[in-house]
Design a protein around this motif. Structure first.
Motif, PDB file in Angstrom:
ATOM      1  N   TYR A   1      11.228 -11.709   4.914  1.00 49.72           N
ATOM      2  CA  TYR A   1      10.779 -13.157   4.603  1.00 49.72           C
ATOM      3  C   TYR A   1       9.237 -13.035   4.952  1.00 49.72           C
ATOM      4  N   ALA A   2       8.799 -13.683   3.743  1.00 52.02           N
ATOM      5  CA  ALA A   2       7.304 -14.177   3.900  1.00 52.02           C
ATOM      6  C   ALA A   2       7.415 -15.827   4.329  1.00 52.02           C
ATOM      7  N   PHE A   3       6.485 -16.125   5.174  1.00 50.28           N
ATOM      8  CA  PHE A   3       6.210 -17.561   5.288  1.00 50.28           C
ATOM      9  C   PHE A   3       5.123 -18.247   4.706  1.00 50.28           C
ATOM     10  N   ARG A   4       5.393 -19.231   3.976  1.00 52.41           N
ATOM     11  CA  ARG A   4       4.301 -20.218   3.620  1.00 52.41           C
ATOM     12  C   ARG A   4       4.135 -21.216   4.199  1.00 52.41           C
ATOM     13  N   ILE A   5       3.070 -21.635   4.830  1.00 54.37           N
ATOM     14  CA  ILE A   5       2.663 -23.118   5.357  1.00 54.37           C
ATOM     15  C   ILE A   5       1.255 -23.593   5.006  1.00 54.37           C
ATOM     16  N   GLY A   6       1.909 -24.501   3.940  1.00 53.74           N
ATOM     17  CA  GLY A   6       0.733 -25.179   3.196  1.00 53.74           C
ATOM     18  C   GLY A   6      -0.204 -24.237   2.256  1.00 53.74           C
ATOM     19  N   LYS A   7      -1.501 -24.116   2.990  1.00 59.10           N
ATOM     20  CA  LYS A   7      -2.451 -23.220   2.173  1.00 59.10           C
ATOM     21  C   LYS A   7      -2.633 -21.633   2.496  1.00 59.10           C
ATOM     22  N   PHE A   8      -1.553 -21.692   3.810  1.00 56.85           N
ATOM     23  CA  PHE A   8      -1.741 -20.163   4.091  1.00 56.85           C
ATOM     24  C   PHE A   8      -0.077 -19.489   4.163  1.00 56.85           C
ATOM     25  N   ALA A   9      -0.505 -18.174   4.064  1.00 52.76           N
ATOM     26  CA  ALA A   9       0.807 -17.457   3.617  1.00 52.76           C
ATOM     27  C   ALA A   9       0.681 -16.213   4.675  1.00 52.76           C
ATOM     28  N   TYR A  10       1.742 -15.679   5.287  1.00 56.20           N
ATOM     29  CA  TYR A  10       2.023 -14.494   6.027  1.00 56.20           C
ATOM     30  C   TYR A  10       2.875 -13.694   5.279  1.00 56.20           C
ATOM     31  N   VAL A  11       2.635 -12.414   4.647  1.00 54.67           N
ATOM     32  CA  VAL A  11       3.325 -11.771   3.874  1.00 54.67           C
ATOM     33  C   VAL A  11       3.361 -10.441   4.244  1.00 54.67           C
ATOM     34  N   THR A  12       4.466  -9.840   5.107  1.00 58.37           N
ATOM     35  CA  THR A  12       4.305  -8.775   5.502  1.00 58.37           C
ATOM     36  C   THR A  12       5.749  -7.701   5.142  1.00 58.37           C
ATOM     37  N   ASP A  13       5.701  -6.526   5.201  1.00 60.50           N
ATOM     38  CA  ASP A  13       6.843  -5.696   5.030  1.00 60.50           C
ATOM     39  C   ASP A  13       7.730  -5.709   3.706  1.00 60.50           C
ATOM     40  N   PHE A  14       6.981  -5.468   2.570  1.00 54.29           N
ATOM     41  CA  PHE A  14       7.758  -5.293   1.366  1.00 54.29           C
ATOM     42  C   PHE A  14       7.276  -4.461   0.448  1.00 54.29           C
ATOM     43  N   SER A  15       8.262  -3.860  -0.473  1.00 54.58           N
ATOM     44  CA  SER A  15       8.179  -3.018  -1.403  1.00 54.58           C
ATOM     45  C   SER A  15       7.972  -3.337  -2.779  1.00 54.58           C
ATOM     46  N   GLU A  16       8.584  -4.681  -2.788  1.00 54.27           N
ATOM     47  CA  GLU A  16       8.657  -5.456  -4.251  1.00 54.27           C
ATOM     48  C   GLU A  16       8.736  -6.874  -4.048  1.00 54.27           C
ATOM     49  N   ILE A  17       7.780  -7.649  -4.835  1.00 57.85           N
ATOM     50  CA  ILE A  17       7.864  -8.932  -4.748  1.00 57.85           C
ATOM     51  C   ILE A  17       8.107  -9.578  -6.232  1.00 57.85           C
ATOM     52  N   SER A  18       9.120 -10.425  -6.247  1.00 59.31           N
ATOM     53  CA  SER A  18       9.609 -11.004  -7.719  1.00 59.31           C
ATOM     54  C   SER A  18       8.527 -11.788  -8.008  1.00 59.31           C
ATOM     55  N   ASP A  19       8.679 -12.013  -9.677  1.00 58.97           N
ATOM     56  CA  ASP A  19       7.486 -13.267 -10.158  1.00 58.97           C
ATOM     57  C   ASP A  19       8.005 -14.385  -9.678  1.00 58.97           C
ATOM     58  N   GLU A  20       9.281 -14.615  -9.141  1.00 59.33           N
ATOM     59  CA  GLU A  20       9.508 -16.256  -8.495  1.00 59.33           C
ATOM     60  C   GLU A  20       8.918 -16.336  -6.959  1.00 59.33           C
ATOM     61  N   ALA A  21       8.840 -15.090  -6.483  1.00 55.06           N
ATOM     62  CA  ALA A  21       8.180 -15.236  -4.956  1.00 55.06           C
ATOM     63  C   ALA A  21       6.699 -15.285  -5.164  1.00 55.06           C
ATOM     64  N   LEU A  22       6.200 -14.472  -6.130  1.00 53.36           N
ATOM     65  CA  LEU A  22       4.755 -14.727  -6.568  1.00 53.36           C
ATOM     66  C   LEU A  22       4.480 -16.230  -6.935  1.00 53.36           C
ATOM     67  N   ASP A  23       5.179 -16.819  -7.557  1.00 49.05           N
ATOM     68  CA  ASP A  23       5.012 -18.035  -8.146  1.00 49.05           C
ATOM     69  C   ASP A  23       5.148 -19.102  -6.755  1.00 49.05           C
ATOM     70  N   ARG A  24       6.032 -18.834  -5.894  1.00 50.80           N
ATOM     71  CA  ARG A  24       5.958 -19.518  -4.671  1.00 50.80           C
ATOM     72  C   ARG A  24       4.638 -19.489  -3.798  1.00 50.80           C
ATOM     73  N   LEU A  25       4.007 -18.363  -4.043  1.00 51.28           N
ATOM     74  CA  LEU A  25       2.779 -18.268  -3.163  1.00 51.28           C
ATOM     75  C   LEU A  25       1.723 -18.687  -3.923  1.00 51.28           C
ATOM     76  N   ARG A  26       1.788 -19.144  -5.110  1.00 54.61           N
ATOM     77  CA  ARG A  26       0.693 -19.708  -5.880  1.00 54.61           C
ATOM     78  C   ARG A  26       0.004 -21.007  -5.149  1.00 54.61           C
ATOM     79  N   GLY A  27      -1.323 -21.177  -5.142  1.00 53.53           N
ATOM     80  CA  GLY A  27      -1.835 -22.127  -4.575  1.00 53.53           C
ATOM     81  C   GLY A  27      -2.429 -21.844  -3.009  1.00 53.53           C
ATOM     82  N   VAL A  28      -1.827 -20.546  -2.504  1.00 49.59           N
ATOM     83  CA  VAL A  28      -2.277 -20.233  -0.966  1.00 49.59           C
ATOM     84  C   VAL A  28      -3.537 -19.842  -1.168  1.00 49.59           C
ATOM     85  N   GLU A  29      -4.408 -20.292  -0.066  1.00 48.44           N
ATOM     86  CA  GLU A  29      -5.837 -20.077  -0.004  1.00 48.44           C
ATOM     87  C   GLU A  29      -6.096 -19.110   0.941  1.00 48.44           C
ATOM     88  N   TYR A  30      -5.176 -18.813   2.023  1.00 48.50           N
ATOM     89  CA  TYR A  30      -5.646 -17.871   3.166  1.00 48.50           C
ATOM     90  C   TYR A  30      -4.296 -17.211   3.168  1.00 48.50           C
TER      91      TYR A  30
END
Ligand SMILES: [Zn+2]
Ligand SMILES: [Zn+2]
Ligand SMILES: [Zn+2]
Length: 256
Positions: free
Chosen positions: A159-188
């Motif tokens: 699991y990645a964790f998004r908190i507002g403008k921040f996201a922590y994204v570690t340990d993955f080999s694949e990221i789905s388009d849906e997951a990428l969409d959920r990260l849109r708007g992250v600034e840091y």
């Protein structure tokens, strides 16, 4: 919200035991990487994301005297190995079990690894956990609004964790388009980059730069780095201005 990088190294850490490569021999503190983890602090809560084998030293280094919860990305040892060392916080905090936010499939490994903490006959001094099962449903913890985002880590879920403008994204080999969409708007963003080469269970620097570029983040820091990445000073010189390798002790504030 203040983010502190507790550790920025891959599962073996950097230096690797016995390795004589230039990165492992480097005297630059940025090339000394304990196992990957961050600390999130607000006015109301202090949360660790993962508690790896270096957790004790990391918390001592940062002088952290209070901990409200641990969010678990996944069950690999480099992310859970320090869960026994939350005991001082439990003892200081009225013996309240430590809240663990963890996905269902990661829990059996934690229960196996720390079976004594889940025993019906707790040995005095054993850690206790208050387990909260998470999925992709956002949840609130204190003043944090947390959006867990599912990633594929070879055969595992992480699991990645998004908190507002921040996201922590570690340990993955694949990221789905849906997951990428959920990260849109992250600034840091703190995102993993294991090294230079393709890897079956992690993304590399090129892939991480691509994701950070696609998401148009203001700033990206790369974590979970192995000694194959190269020295921080050299890698940083190659990276775009708004991107750099994370390092142990890196700390920054994100305003709402
Ligand atoms: Zn890992
Ligand atoms: Zn090395
Ligand atoms: Zn992993």
């Amino acid at each position: 919200m203040q983010i502190t990088v507790l550790g920025s190294g891959t599962s073996q850490g950097v230096p690797v035991i016995g390795c004589k490569c230039p990165v492992c021999q480097s005297t630059d503190p940025r090339d000394k990487r304990t196992r990957t983890s961050i600390l999130i602090r607000t006015d109301k809560v202090t949360v660790a994301v993962d508690a790896g084998p270096d957790f004790r030293q990391q918390m001592l280094r940062e002088g952290i005297d209070h901990l409200d919860a641990v969010f678990i990305t996944h069950e690999h040892k480099d992310h859970i190995g320090g869960l026994d060392d939350v005991r001082p916080y439990i003892f200081m905090q009225d013996n309240k079990p430590m809240p663990l936010y963890v996905e269902e499939t990661s829990l059996p490994e934690i229960k196996r690894e720390f079976s004594y903490a889940f025993s019906d006959h707790l040995y005095p001094g054993a850690p206790t956990y208050d387990v909260h099962i998470i999925d992709e449903t956002p949840f609130t913890f204190g003043d944090l609004y947390v959006e867990p985002i599912k990633l594929k880590h070879y055969t595992l879920t992480c699991y990645a964790f998004r908190i507002g403008k921040f996201a922590y994204v570690t340990d993955f080999s694949e990221i789905s388009d849906e997951a990428l969409d959920r990260l849109r708007g992250v600034e840091y963003m703190i995102i993993e980059a294991l090294g230079r080469h393709k890897h079956y269970s992690h993304i590399n620097l090129e892939q991480a730069v691509q994701i950070a570029t696609d998401l148009k983040v203001k700033k990206a820091w790369f974590t979970h780095c192995s000694h194959h990445m190269g020295k921080a000073v050299d890698v940083n010189a190659e990276l775009p201005d708004n991107m750099m390798l994370a390092y142990d002790g890196l700390s920054f504030v994100i305003n709402d």
